[in-house]
Design a protein around this motif. Sequence first.
Motif, PDB file in Angstrom:
ATOM      1  N   ASP A 102     -20.258  35.543  -7.139  1.00 35.29           N
ATOM      2  CA  ASP A 102     -21.059  36.663  -6.614  1.00 35.29           C
ATOM      3  C   ASP A 102     -21.224  36.583  -5.098  1.00 35.29           C
ATOM      4  OD1 ASP A 102     -22.642  34.413  -6.949  1.00 35.29           O
ATOM      5  OD2 ASP A 102     -24.423  35.496  -7.606  1.00 35.29           O
ATOM      6  N   LYS A 130     -24.778  40.459  -8.028  1.00 36.24           N
ATOM      7  CA  LYS A 130     -25.209  39.591  -9.138  1.00 36.24           C
ATOM      8  C   LYS A 130     -25.166  40.339 -10.468  1.00 36.24           C
ATOM      9  CE  LYS A 130     -28.287  36.148  -7.173  1.00 36.24           C
ATOM     10  NZ  LYS A 130     -29.665  35.718  -7.052  1.00 36.24           N
ATOM     11  N   HIS A 131     -25.603  41.582 -10.469  1.00 35.10           N
ATOM     12  CA  HIS A 131     -25.503  42.392 -11.700  1.00 35.10           C
ATOM     13  C   HIS A 131     -24.038  42.484 -12.126  1.00 35.10           C
ATOM     14  CE1 HIS A 131     -29.637  43.441 -11.851  1.00 35.10           C
ATOM     15  NE2 HIS A 131     -29.640  44.296 -10.859  1.00 35.10           N
ATOM     16  N   GLU A 176     -22.907  39.530 -13.954  1.00 35.22           N
ATOM     17  CA  GLU A 176     -23.375  39.565 -15.344  1.00 35.22           C
ATOM     18  C   GLU A 176     -22.449  40.462 -16.177  1.00 35.22           C
ATOM     19  OE1 GLU A 176     -25.973  38.439 -18.295  1.00 35.22           O
ATOM     20  OE2 GLU A 176     -25.338  37.509 -16.426  1.00 35.22           O
ATOM     21  N   TYR A 177     -22.076  41.593 -15.587  1.00 36.12           N
ATOM     22  CA  TYR A 177     -21.159  42.523 -16.260  1.00 36.12           C
ATOM     23  C   TYR A 177     -19.804  41.849 -16.509  1.00 36.12           C
ATOM     24  CZ  TYR A 177     -18.343  46.667 -17.194  1.00 36.12           C
ATOM     25  OH  TYR A 177     -17.484  47.576 -17.781  1.00 36.12           O
ATOM     26  N   ARG A 197     -19.253  38.789 -16.954  1.00 41.42           N
ATOM     27  CA  ARG A 197     -19.354  37.785 -18.009  1.00 41.42           C
ATOM     28  C   ARG A 197     -19.162  38.439 -19.386  1.00 41.42           C
ATOM     29  NH1 ARG A 197     -23.102  34.841 -20.888  1.00 41.42           N
ATOM     30  NH2 ARG A 197     -24.678  36.366 -20.370  1.00 41.42           N
ATOM     31  N   LEU A 204     -22.260  30.750 -12.234  1.00 42.45           N
ATOM     32  CA  LEU A 204     -22.546  31.779 -11.240  1.00 42.45           C
ATOM     33  C   LEU A 204     -22.530  31.133  -9.852  1.00 42.45           C
ATOM     34  CD1 LEU A 204     -23.419  34.769 -10.919  1.00 42.45           C
ATOM     35  CD2 LEU A 204     -25.792  33.961 -10.969  1.00 42.45           C
ATOM     36  N   GLU A 258     -27.709  45.268 -24.310  1.00 42.09           N
ATOM     37  CA  GLU A 258     -27.832  44.458 -23.100  1.00 42.09           C
ATOM     38  C   GLU A 258     -26.650  44.710 -22.144  1.00 42.09           C
ATOM     39  OE1 GLU A 258     -28.479  39.774 -22.203  1.00 42.09           O
ATOM     40  OE2 GLU A 258     -28.061  40.374 -24.259  1.00 42.09           O
ATOM     41  N   TRP A 259     -25.464  44.733 -22.734  1.00 40.70           N
ATOM     42  CA  TRP A 259     -24.255  44.959 -21.946  1.00 40.70           C
ATOM     43  C   TRP A 259     -24.288  46.360 -21.315  1.00 40.70           C
ATOM     44  CZ3 TRP A 259     -18.573  44.260 -24.243  1.00 40.70           C
ATOM     45  CH2 TRP A 259     -17.659  44.478 -23.209  1.00 40.70           C
ATOM     46  N   ILE A 261     -26.677  46.427 -18.443  1.00 39.21           N
ATOM     47  CA  ILE A 261     -26.190  45.755 -17.236  1.00 39.21           C
ATOM     48  C   ILE A 261     -25.062  46.569 -16.588  1.00 39.21           C
ATOM     49  CG2 ILE A 261     -24.439  44.152 -18.182  1.00 39.21           C
ATOM     50  CD1 ILE A 261     -27.174  43.263 -15.679  1.00 39.21           C
TER      51      ILE A 261
END
Length: 406
Positions: free
Chosen positions: A76, A92-93, A96-97, A99, A120, A338-339, A342
């Motif tokens: 990130d 950072k978001h 997460e996406y 991942r 991360l 959740e996905w 994000i």
Amino acid sequence: MAQKLSVDEQLALIKENLQETLNQEIIEEVLKKGEPLKIYWGTATTGRPHCGYFVPGLKLAQFLQAGCHVKVLLADVHGFLDNLKAPIELVKHRAEYYRFVIIALLKAVNVPVDRLEFVLGSSYQLTPEYTMDLFRLSTVVTEHDAKKAGAEVVKQVENAFLSGLIYPLMQALDEEYLKVDCQFGGVDQRKIFALAKEVLPRIGFKERAHLMNPMVPGLQGGKMSASDPDSKIDLLDTPDAVRKKLKKAVCAPKEVEGNGVLSFIEYVLLPASTLKYGTPKFVIPRRDAESLEYTGIKKMQEDYAADILKPQDLKPAVTEALIALLEPIQKDFEGSAEWKDIETKAYPPPPPPPKKEKKKKDKGSFYPKKVEAKPDGHVEGPDKDKVDVGTDGGAEAIKKLGLEDK
Ligand SMILES: N[C@@H](Cc1ccc(O)cc1)C(=O)O
């Protein structure tokens, strides 16, 4: 793993489809000791990951199969450094996406994702130790060398920002902080890998091995670009969108070199089939003849060059195989609130363009609108000589001026 592979078998799996290896002896040494090779692949979290991600994804699968310990660095901070002006929170978001996407993508090709470790970047790159090591590195690398190292990876702008020089230094340092034997990436990372190899020992760290896969041409021909939605196929593209985009794919008859459709078979569909069924296999139904069945890319390329295998049969076969590959990913996405959440945070829809104020149409009146006559009929302002006669054709003004016909 059902049975332990020999060192040669492990090495063959690790190196399959790769273009280049630096310091292979480091890899061999670890494998000979019977230890799992520790390897990482980093990705800067910027644009949406697309179908091109299957290429490194399949390599990660092979590393796992060879018994390696594999880490994925969701870089990130690197995304921040290279995406001038994108706020770190957004980057950072995106990590997460990424991942979610990478896990789903690997599951789609039967990779045991529980053996993957995600890290991360900002979780360790902002510590005082890392910062001090980065400063130390900055005292032994020249501006010229840092710039050269990033030339193929970092956005090139006139009057380069310092962030572009920090980027390769951090990528070098990551090898030490992730405690790996080896870094994997596209051959576009070569100059950064070479820098890492050279400069880590200058601050007392050991040099690592580097594995590079070739730059695979995009499915649509040309370079896949994360920022141009039409240049790549998004992992969440509907079957119809995939069909439309692939229809436009460049797939010249008899041309093997630079053919993205054939490359996708070589680097994704065949290895995926090996992972799933133990053997590489790709079947191409034909309109006017019997299906063709291939167990390797060589024969396929030969047939394509000889026009036995034609674009009009190849394209639909790859299209349907890709749609099938994407289906489980899209199912996972649909089933994960959740996905989805994000995704909106990582790629918020662009704000609607500001509404254009409708310009009032000037009806072409002879009299300027903003100029008003004083009670005595005289006018002040830029257009002194004109009298606002209002809507009565001037009767009122004439009256005021005492000019009415008696
Ligand atoms: N340079 C990689 C990202 C990366 C960042 C940091 C690393 O340590 C490794 C890789 C890319 O182009 O996406």
